[in-house]
Write a protein that holds these residues in place. Structure first.
Motif, PDB file in Angstrom:
ATOM      1  N   UNK A 293     -26.188  23.010   2.865  1.00  0.00           N
ATOM      2  CA  UNK A 293     -25.556  23.090   1.550  1.00  0.00           C
ATOM      3  C   UNK A 293     -26.290  22.110   0.638  1.00  0.00           C
ATOM      4  N   UNK A 294     -26.855  22.626  -0.408  1.00  0.00           N
ATOM      5  CA  UNK A 294     -27.667  21.812  -1.317  1.00  0.00           C
ATOM      6  C   UNK A 294     -26.778  20.896  -2.156  1.00  0.00           C
ATOM      7  N   UNK A 295     -27.253  19.682  -2.410  1.00  0.00           N
ATOM      8  CA  UNK A 295     -26.496  18.784  -3.304  1.00  0.00           C
ATOM      9  C   UNK A 295     -26.673  19.230  -4.748  1.00  0.00           C
ATOM     10  N   UNK A 296     -25.577  19.352  -5.485  1.00  0.00           N
ATOM     11  CA  UNK A 296     -25.668  19.891  -6.846  1.00  0.00           C
ATOM     12  C   UNK A 296     -26.510  19.024  -7.788  1.00  0.00           C
ATOM     13  N   UNK A 297     -27.157  19.680  -8.725  1.00  0.00           N
ATOM     14  CA  UNK A 297     -27.854  18.994  -9.818  1.00  0.00           C
ATOM     15  C   UNK A 297     -26.838  18.685 -10.925  1.00  0.00           C
ATOM     16  N   UNK A 298     -27.053  17.578 -11.620  1.00  0.00           N
ATOM     17  CA  UNK A 298     -26.236  17.354 -12.810  1.00  0.00           C
ATOM     18  C   UNK A 298     -27.063  17.585 -14.079  1.00  0.00           C
ATOM     19  N   UNK A 299     -28.366  17.790 -13.856  1.00  0.00           N
ATOM     20  CA  UNK A 299     -29.261  17.998 -14.987  1.00  0.00           C
ATOM     21  C   UNK A 299     -29.680  19.470 -15.049  1.00  0.00           C
ATOM     22  N   UNK A 300     -29.385  20.122 -16.171  1.00  0.00           N
ATOM     23  CA  UNK A 300     -29.622  21.560 -16.303  1.00  0.00           C
ATOM     24  C   UNK A 300     -31.106  21.905 -16.165  1.00  0.00           C
ATOM     25  N   UNK A 301     -31.968  21.070 -16.729  1.00  0.00           N
ATOM     26  CA  UNK A 301     -33.408  21.359 -16.692  1.00  0.00           C
ATOM     27  C   UNK A 301     -33.922  21.328 -15.255  1.00  0.00           C
TER      28      UNK A 301
ATOM     29  N   UNK B  38     -29.510  29.588 -19.287  1.00  0.00           N
ATOM     30  CA  UNK B  38     -28.100  29.720 -19.693  1.00  0.00           C
ATOM     31  C   UNK B  38     -27.191  29.417 -18.501  1.00  0.00           C
ATOM     32  N   UNK B  39     -27.496  30.048 -17.365  1.00  0.00           N
ATOM     33  CA  UNK B  39     -26.660  29.832 -16.173  1.00  0.00           C
ATOM     34  C   UNK B  39     -26.748  28.379 -15.701  1.00  0.00           C
ATOM     35  N   UNK B  40     -27.957  27.816 -15.738  1.00  0.00           N
ATOM     36  CA  UNK B  40     -28.115  26.430 -15.287  1.00  0.00           C
ATOM     37  C   UNK B  40     -27.311  25.473 -16.163  1.00  0.00           C
ATOM     38  N   UNK B  41     -27.323  25.725 -17.460  1.00  0.00           N
ATOM     39  CA  UNK B  41     -26.556  24.862 -18.365  1.00  0.00           C
ATOM     40  C   UNK B  41     -25.065  24.960 -18.048  1.00  0.00           C
ATOM     41  N   UNK B  42     -24.590  26.192 -17.824  1.00  0.00           N
ATOM     42  CA  UNK B  42     -23.167  26.371 -17.499  1.00  0.00           C
ATOM     43  C   UNK B  42     -22.811  25.641 -16.208  1.00  0.00           C
ATOM     44  N   UNK B  43     -23.601  25.868 -15.154  1.00  0.00           N
ATOM     45  CA  UNK B  43     -23.234  25.322 -13.837  1.00  0.00           C
ATOM     46  C   UNK B  43     -23.599  23.853 -13.673  1.00  0.00           C
ATOM     47  N   UNK B  44     -24.402  23.308 -14.589  1.00  0.00           N
ATOM     48  CA  UNK B  44     -24.739  21.871 -14.486  1.00  0.00           C
ATOM     49  C   UNK B  44     -23.787  21.035 -15.330  1.00  0.00           C
ATOM     50  N   UNK B  45     -22.700  21.603 -15.779  1.00  0.00           N
ATOM     51  CA  UNK B  45     -21.708  20.754 -16.448  1.00  0.00           C
ATOM     52  C   UNK B  45     -21.023  21.345 -17.654  1.00  0.00           C
ATOM     53  N   UNK B  46     -21.648  22.335 -18.317  1.00  0.00           N
ATOM     54  CA  UNK B  46     -20.989  22.866 -19.517  1.00  0.00           C
ATOM     55  C   UNK B  46     -19.744  23.673 -19.174  1.00  0.00           C
ATOM     56  N   UNK B  47     -19.747  24.298 -18.011  1.00  0.00           N
ATOM     57  CA  UNK B  47     -18.528  24.959 -17.528  1.00  0.00           C
ATOM     58  C   UNK B  47     -17.887  24.050 -16.497  1.00  0.00           C
ATOM     59  N   UNK B  48     -16.558  23.986 -16.535  1.00  0.00           N
ATOM     60  CA  UNK B  48     -15.821  23.132 -15.607  1.00  0.00           C
ATOM     61  C   UNK B  48     -15.620  23.893 -14.292  1.00  0.00           C
TER      62      UNK B  48
ATOM     63  N   UNK C  85     -17.086  31.817 -14.818  1.00  0.00           N
ATOM     64  CA  UNK C  85     -18.357  32.348 -15.348  1.00  0.00           C
ATOM     65  C   UNK C  85     -18.578  33.731 -14.750  1.00  0.00           C
ATOM     66  N   UNK C  86     -18.795  34.717 -15.604  1.00  0.00           N
ATOM     67  CA  UNK C  86     -19.085  36.074 -15.140  1.00  0.00           C
ATOM     68  C   UNK C  86     -20.469  36.467 -15.636  1.00  0.00           C
ATOM     69  N   UNK C  87     -21.340  36.837 -14.708  1.00  0.00           N
ATOM     70  CA  UNK C  87     -22.645  37.360 -15.107  1.00  0.00           C
ATOM     71  C   UNK C  87     -22.526  38.876 -15.184  1.00  0.00           C
ATOM     72  N   UNK C  88     -22.406  39.377 -16.396  1.00  0.00           N
ATOM     73  CA  UNK C  88     -22.193  40.819 -16.579  1.00  0.00           C
ATOM     74  C   UNK C  88     -23.494  41.590 -16.394  1.00  0.00           C
ATOM     75  N   UNK C  89     -24.622  40.945 -16.702  1.00  0.00           N
ATOM     76  CA  UNK C  89     -25.917  41.620 -16.482  1.00  0.00           C
ATOM     77  C   UNK C  89     -26.280  41.420 -15.010  1.00  0.00           C
TER      78      UNK C  89
ATOM     79  N   UNK D 186     -11.576  27.901 -19.595  1.00  0.00           N
ATOM     80  CA  UNK D 186     -12.244  28.906 -20.417  1.00  0.00           C
ATOM     81  C   UNK D 186     -12.951  29.960 -19.559  1.00  0.00           C
ATOM     82  N   UNK D 187     -13.271  31.059 -20.192  1.00  0.00           N
ATOM     83  CA  UNK D 187     -13.976  32.151 -19.514  1.00  0.00           C
ATOM     84  C   UNK D 187     -15.302  32.388 -20.243  1.00  0.00           C
ATOM     85  N   UNK D 188     -16.410  32.256 -19.505  1.00  0.00           N
ATOM     86  CA  UNK D 188     -17.743  32.485 -20.071  1.00  0.00           C
ATOM     87  C   UNK D 188     -18.301  33.785 -19.502  1.00  0.00           C
ATOM     88  N   UNK D 189     -18.694  34.681 -20.383  1.00  0.00           N
ATOM     89  CA  UNK D 189     -19.277  35.946 -19.922  1.00  0.00           C
ATOM     90  C   UNK D 189     -20.704  36.042 -20.464  1.00  0.00           C
ATOM     91  N   UNK D 190     -21.644  36.208 -19.548  1.00  0.00           N
ATOM     92  CA  UNK D 190     -23.052  36.278 -19.938  1.00  0.00           C
ATOM     93  C   UNK D 190     -23.482  37.747 -19.970  1.00  0.00           C
TER      94      UNK D 190
END
Lengths: 305, 273
Positions: free
Chosen positions: B4-12, B43-53, B67-71, B144-148
């Motif tokens: 299990x990988x340790x999460x990044x806190x930096x989106x880049x 976009x996904x990295x920004x959401x999962x690195x902290x912009x989405x709770x 977070x829902x990836x519709x595409x 919140x609900x984020x839909x990409x």
């Protein structure tokens, strides 16, 4: 049937705030009381069945039981892929409710006739297709659907259907409800066409042939025990207000075939001979071969072997 | 032992690691849509690195963000980001599209922690997210609900039906992020079915709308941070971003990277990031 459904649902929804009623802008005069009494549990999404069904899937994923109500083809065929992906695949707790089974909206024309819905919805995995015979069955089935969580399809008639059972019936999932019993064969029906099945039984009786008549509301869960008994008894006629292609009759025949049960079976369903024919429900049923004559003649032909 | 990988806190940093995984897994699986994944990964990295709770330890929290990836064809991007953020073992990525593996070519939710909805048929994610947002709003549940969405996906009528419904119900807990890479299945969006004036359309539907550079983490973070109505973020992106020979090319909507392509792409990533 639709009034009985909404009344029963309202009663249950008052006890359970997780029950939600969603409509695609239909149900004038039918849903008013529910909306007035439980506004927090009522949603009119507008005229947008595809979005409404996806919305219902998401809504249900938050722990709600969502009943999605509209006429015939609108909450079924119009949004089929949403039912397939967002309800059935995700196994979300949604009950698709259609009103106007078969030719109930007869004179409104083919766009309002529901004649392929059972075939299409019963092909979907995880989907439980249920067709009540009358208001008495509708009460028990609606109550049942408020306690279960699986994707379901409730196919209702419209209004003023005759009572087929003389009192409320206890509903057991997957079980056929026998109304009268006879020795020479069986007429199995789904929906409000039970009234034709009972008339046909009377006609046969006048010709000294006694048949059992039974309502089969659970189309996706076949009552194998009852079918086995029926196959031993004599010919089986299956009556439904739906196309021949893929409906209740097909469901029974598939099961008989897969189970290796030999039976004499004939279907009485819509021939769909003239899609544009105008007329009321009784007229269109009769014109399309859903009538006493078809049942009696098919039964006697099988009996004669 | 699965790792299990340790999460990044930096989106880049998350996005760069995910780009490597995306290129590897689409190559190994001989899968399509690598350019779509490279387009949406920031976009996904920004959401999962902290912009989405949201995090792997919060999955059972009913008030967390969704977070829902519709595409759903950009599955490799979502899977890479989720694996790198520790939602499931990183080894799963190597089995992408293999027989009986958990990760399918289009986004699959069953048995994949962190995936909310199986997608792949376009126009499903927004109605579904709308349902979650509406239920939460009506029940007073936070989160919140984020839909990409993809931009080509906005050809679907359900997008605009949803846009009307979200506005009508005042869903200030719903965010759409459009991956506006301007290319769809056969050619450019504007040559297929004109979306422009795209932002004006969302505004006319009553959405708080922002157009931002879609590979700019700070711009994404800033835009994702606040809303007072249903919000649409049109993220101006480049299809195939980060690998020059994949950029802005319809071909790479379908083509799978060869071993040589992977080597060249990795060189590009070292130069560009």
């Amino acid at each position: 049937m639709r009034d009985t459904f909404v009344k029963t649902l309202l009663k249950e929804a008052k006890k359970d705030p997780n029950i939600i009623l969603m409509t695609g802008d239909l149900g004038f005069g039918v849903l008013d009381e529910f909306q007035k009494e439980l506004p927090a549990q009522f949603i009119n999404s507008g005229v947008n069945e595809q979005t409404m069904m996806g919305l219902a899937g998401g809504y249900a994923s938050t722990g709600k039981r969502v009943f999605v109500y509209s006429i015939g083809n609108f909450p079924t065929l119009r949004c089929l892929e949403q039912i397939r992906n967002d309800v059935c695949l995700m196994n979300n707790s949604v009950v698709v409710v259609s009103v106007g089974a078969g030719y109930a909206y007869g004179s409104q024309g083919y766009t309002h006739h529901a004649l392929e819905d059972i075939a299409v919805l019963r092909a979907l995995p995880n989907m439980d297709v249920i067709v009540p015979a009358d208001p008495h069955e509708t009460i028990g089935i609606t109550q049942l659907l408020t306690t279960t969580k699986n994707p379901s399809y409730l196919r209702l008639g419209k209004s003023n259907e005759p009572l087929i059972h003389d009192k409320e019936v206890s509903i057991t999932p997957g079980k056929i409800n026998e109304i009268t019993s006879g020795a020479d064969g069986t007429i199995i029906f789904s929906g409000s066409v039970g009234v034709i099945a009972l008339e046909a039984a009377k006609e046969l009786e006048s010709q000294a042939i006694s048949v059992s008549v039974a309502s089969m509301p659970f189309v996706s869960r076949i009552d194998l025990d009852y079918l086995k008994e029926s196959a031993k008894r004599g010919p089986i006629i299956i009556v439904e207000e739906h196309s021949y292609r893929g409906g209740v009759g097909s469901a029974v025949l598939e099961t008989l075939s897969m189970q290796g049960i030999t039976a004499q079976v004939a279907l009485v369903a819509s021939a769909q001979t003239n899609l544009s024919q105008i007329g009321d429900q009784d007229f269109l049923r009769n014109e399309n071969g859903i009538n006493v004559f078809s049942i009696v003649s098919k039964f006697k032909a099988l009996l004669a072997g | 032992m699965e790792k299990i990988h340790s999460p990044f806190s930096n989106a880049a940093e998350l996005a760069l690691a995910a780009r490597h995984e995306i290129i590897k897994m689409t190559s190994v699986a001989k899968a399509s849509h690598v350019a779509s994944a490279l387009s949406v990964v920031d976009i996904l990295s920004t959401l999962y690195a902290g912009s989405a709770d949201i995090s792997s330890s919060k999955l059972d929290d009913p008030t967390r963000d969704i977070v829902i990836l519709s595409k759903g064809h950009s599955a490799s991007a979502l899977y890479s980001v989720l694996a790198l953020q520790g939602f499931f073992p990183i080894e799963w990525l190597a089995d992408y599209c293999k027989n009986d593996a958990p990760l399918g070519g289009h986004v699959t939710s069953k048995g994949v922690p962190g995936v909310e909805l199986s997608t792949g048929s376009l126009g499903h994610g927004l109605p579904y997210g709308l349902g979650i947002a509406m239920s939460r709003k009506k029940s007073g549940v936070s989160g919140r609900v984020f839909v990409v969405l993809s931009d080509g996906e906005c050809d679907e009528g359900t997008i605009w039906e949803s846009a009307m419904i979200a506005n009508h119900h005042g869903l200030d807990n719903l965010v759409v992020i459009v991956d506006r890479n301007k290319i769809q299945s056969l050619t450019f969006t504007e040559d297929t079915l004109k979306l422009e004036p795209f932002a004006d359309k969302w505004k006319a539907f009553g959405w708080e709308t922002e157009e931002i550079p879609g590979h700019d983490y700070q711009a994404l973070q800033k835009s994702l941070a606040t809303q007072s109505a249903p919000k649409c973020i049109i993220a101006d992106t480049t299809k195939g971003k980060g690998v020059d020979f994949m950029e802005n090319s319809v071909l790479w909507h379908y083509k799978s990277p060869s071993t040589d392509d992977v080597t060249k792409a990795f060189e590009q990533l070292s130069e560009n990031y």
